[in-house]
Design an enzyme around this catalytic site. Structure first.
Site, PDB file in Angstrom:
ATOM      1  N   HIS A   8     -88.648  39.331 -80.436  1.00 26.33           N
ATOM      2  CA  HIS A   8     -88.322  38.554 -79.226  1.00 26.33           C
ATOM      3  C   HIS A   8     -89.557  38.571 -78.316  1.00 26.33           C
ATOM      4  O   HIS A   8     -89.813  39.566 -77.648  1.00 26.33           O
ATOM      5  CB  HIS A   8     -87.105  39.219 -78.560  1.00 26.33           C
ATOM      6  CG  HIS A   8     -86.710  38.638 -77.241  1.00 26.33           C
ATOM      7  ND1 HIS A   8     -85.791  39.246 -76.407  1.00 26.33           N
ATOM      8  CD2 HIS A   8     -87.097  37.500 -76.590  1.00 26.33           C
ATOM      9  CE1 HIS A   8     -85.627  38.530 -75.323  1.00 26.33           C
ATOM     10  NE2 HIS A   8     -86.410  37.469 -75.391  1.00 26.33           N
ATOM     11  N   ASP A  67     -78.202  38.667 -75.961  1.00 26.19           N
ATOM     12  CA  ASP A  67     -79.071  39.824 -75.697  1.00 26.19           C
ATOM     13  C   ASP A  67     -78.991  40.204 -74.225  1.00 26.19           C
ATOM     14  O   ASP A  67     -79.328  39.401 -73.352  1.00 26.19           O
ATOM     15  CB  ASP A  67     -80.511  39.430 -76.082  1.00 26.19           C
ATOM     16  CG  ASP A  67     -81.525  40.543 -75.889  1.00 26.19           C
ATOM     17  OD1 ASP A  67     -81.134  41.684 -75.598  1.00 26.19           O
ATOM     18  OD2 ASP A  67     -82.731  40.249 -76.052  1.00 26.19           O
ATOM     19  N   MET A  82     -79.956  34.715 -73.419  1.00 27.48           N
ATOM     20  CA  MET A  82     -80.126  35.944 -72.625  1.00 27.48           C
ATOM     21  C   MET A  82     -78.936  36.100 -71.683  1.00 27.48           C
ATOM     22  O   MET A  82     -78.600  35.185 -70.931  1.00 27.48           O
ATOM     23  CB  MET A  82     -81.416  35.887 -71.808  1.00 27.48           C
ATOM     24  CG  MET A  82     -82.700  35.974 -72.610  1.00 27.48           C
ATOM     25  SD  MET A  82     -82.837  37.412 -73.683  1.00 27.48           S
ATOM     26  CE  MET A  82     -82.752  38.766 -72.511  1.00 27.48           C
ATOM     27  N   SER A 104     -81.875  46.873 -80.322  1.00 30.58           N
ATOM     28  CA  SER A 104     -83.178  46.745 -79.674  1.00 30.58           C
ATOM     29  C   SER A 104     -83.768  48.130 -79.486  1.00 30.58           C
ATOM     30  O   SER A 104     -83.136  49.004 -78.884  1.00 30.58           O
ATOM     31  CB  SER A 104     -83.018  46.084 -78.301  1.00 30.58           C
ATOM     32  OG  SER A 104     -84.159  46.363 -77.511  1.00 30.58           O
ATOM     33  N   HIS A 134     -84.301  44.553 -83.529  1.00 24.33           N
ATOM     34  CA  HIS A 134     -84.759  43.627 -82.495  1.00 24.33           C
ATOM     35  C   HIS A 134     -85.920  44.281 -81.744  1.00 24.33           C
ATOM     36  O   HIS A 134     -85.799  45.400 -81.249  1.00 24.33           O
ATOM     37  CB  HIS A 134     -83.586  43.349 -81.548  1.00 24.33           C
ATOM     38  CG  HIS A 134     -83.854  42.365 -80.475  1.00 24.33           C
ATOM     39  ND1 HIS A 134     -83.750  40.996 -80.665  1.00 24.33           N
ATOM     40  CD2 HIS A 134     -84.207  42.530 -79.169  1.00 24.33           C
ATOM     41  CE1 HIS A 134     -84.036  40.368 -79.524  1.00 24.33           C
ATOM     42  NE2 HIS A 134     -84.311  41.280 -78.608  1.00 24.33           N
ATOM     43  N   MET A 174     -93.181  42.368 -74.394  1.00 24.95           N
ATOM     44  CA  MET A 174     -93.305  41.917 -72.989  1.00 24.95           C
ATOM     45  C   MET A 174     -94.751  42.039 -72.533  1.00 24.95           C
ATOM     46  O   MET A 174     -95.398  43.062 -72.798  1.00 24.95           O
ATOM     47  CB  MET A 174     -92.439  42.794 -72.088  1.00 24.95           C
ATOM     48  CG  MET A 174     -90.985  42.837 -72.500  1.00 24.95           C
ATOM     49  SD  MET A 174     -90.069  43.891 -71.383  1.00 24.95           S
ATOM     50  CE  MET A 174     -88.464  43.852 -72.168  1.00 24.95           C
ATOM     51  N   MET A 193     -91.447  37.894 -75.172  1.00 24.10           N
ATOM     52  CA  MET A 193     -91.335  37.576 -73.737  1.00 24.10           C
ATOM     53  C   MET A 193     -92.747  37.538 -73.207  1.00 24.10           C
ATOM     54  O   MET A 193     -93.176  38.417 -72.444  1.00 24.10           O
ATOM     55  CB  MET A 193     -90.468  38.633 -73.032  1.00 24.10           C
ATOM     56  CG  MET A 193     -88.986  38.459 -73.308  1.00 24.10           C
ATOM     57  SD  MET A 193     -88.030  39.930 -72.888  1.00 24.10           S
ATOM     58  CE  MET A 193     -88.176  40.828 -74.421  1.00 24.10           C
ATOM     59  N   ASP A 219     -88.665  43.900 -78.702  1.00 27.05           N
ATOM     60  CA  ASP A 219     -88.917  43.184 -77.446  1.00 27.05           C
ATOM     61  C   ASP A 219     -90.369  43.300 -77.012  1.00 27.05           C
ATOM     62  O   ASP A 219     -90.813  44.363 -76.584  1.00 27.05           O
ATOM     63  CB  ASP A 219     -88.029  43.774 -76.349  1.00 27.05           C
ATOM     64  CG  ASP A 219     -86.571  43.414 -76.538  1.00 27.05           C
ATOM     65  OD1 ASP A 219     -86.269  42.214 -76.617  1.00 27.05           O
ATOM     66  OD2 ASP A 219     -85.738  44.335 -76.617  1.00 27.05           O
TER      67      ASP A 219
END
Ligand code: DX5
Ligand code: ZN
Length: 214
Positions: free
Chosen positions: A66, A174, A136, A8, A33, A37, A68, A35
């Site tokens: 991913h 993760d 998670m 990540s 990966h 958000m 979020m 992330d």
């Protein structure tokens, strides 16, 4: 089959990312990966499409995005342009089956992601629509948190259910993955490890090799 590794980039220095990505490629990681958000679904804001597009231009590694974000179905087409695997949260307010199907229609692998509060049984019915499930092992939102051991039972339950349904899907874990927690997650059924702060360290090369050897 050896475990796959998806570092990540969340804790990386984004202005050093080209060198880090080259080092990760040379060390033999399987994907990156990313992330995303939004400050609403999780109490933190990271990055969005511009960074993901840039990373895509600089690597041949598959991108495991991913999301979020709240009601992710609103942004699937944009993220699918650069993502290879596109994951969203079961808890994020989009129709789960429709969103999984749409991700596949857009040409990506579909990943359903569950927070620590979600019981594995809640997603059993969606497994045939998933290419991967992300469990998670921390509350989503921040890198560098401590692994929650409850994730191990969830991984085992999902692995058993996949076997029962005759499905060969990847199980990704993760949050808080390091030298001690990674072997436990693999033993419980994880086939893809996400690791942020553990990998983005001066010992990147050795740590990647160790995780890949599991
Ligand atoms: C947390 C993110 C993780 C995080 C992992 O919400 O989904 O991918 O970056 O970081 P570590 O490995 O440091 O827990
Ligand atoms: Zn993540």
């Amino acid at each position: 089959m050896s475990v796959k590794l998806a570092p990540s980039v969340l804790t990386a220095d984004f202005l050093e990312l080209t060198a880090d990505i080259q080092a990760l490629e040379a060390a033999g990681v399987d994907m990156l990966h990313m992330d995303v958000m939004d400050g609403i679904f999780v109490p933190n804001i990271s990055f969005g499409m511009p960074l993901i597009r840039s990373v895509k231009r600089h690597t041949r590694l598959p991108l495991d995005v991913h999301l979020m974000i709240d009601r992710p179905h609103r942004y699937l087409a944009e993220f699918a342009e650069a993502a290879d695997i596109l994951g969203f949260h079961y808890e994020a307010g989009s129709d789960v089956a429709e969103t999984l199907k749409e991700i596949r229609r857009l040409g990506c692998k579909a990943c359903l992601t569950v927070k620590p509060c979600t019981a594995p049984e809640e997603i059993f019915e969606f497994l045939p629509l998933c290419d991967m499930v992300l469990v998670m092992s921390v509350e989503p939102g921040f890198g560098g948190q401590k692994f929650m051991p409850e994730a191990l039972d969830k991984l085992s339950a999902l692995r058993a259910e996949c076997q029962k349904q005759g499905l060969h899907i990847d199980l990704e874990v993760d949050g808080g993955i390091n030298g001690e927690t990674a072997p436990l997650a693999v033993k419980a059924g994880a086939t893809v490890l996400v690791a942020g702060s553990y990998v983005f360290s001066p010992e990147m090369q050795e740590r990647v090799e160790y995780l890949k050897s599991l």
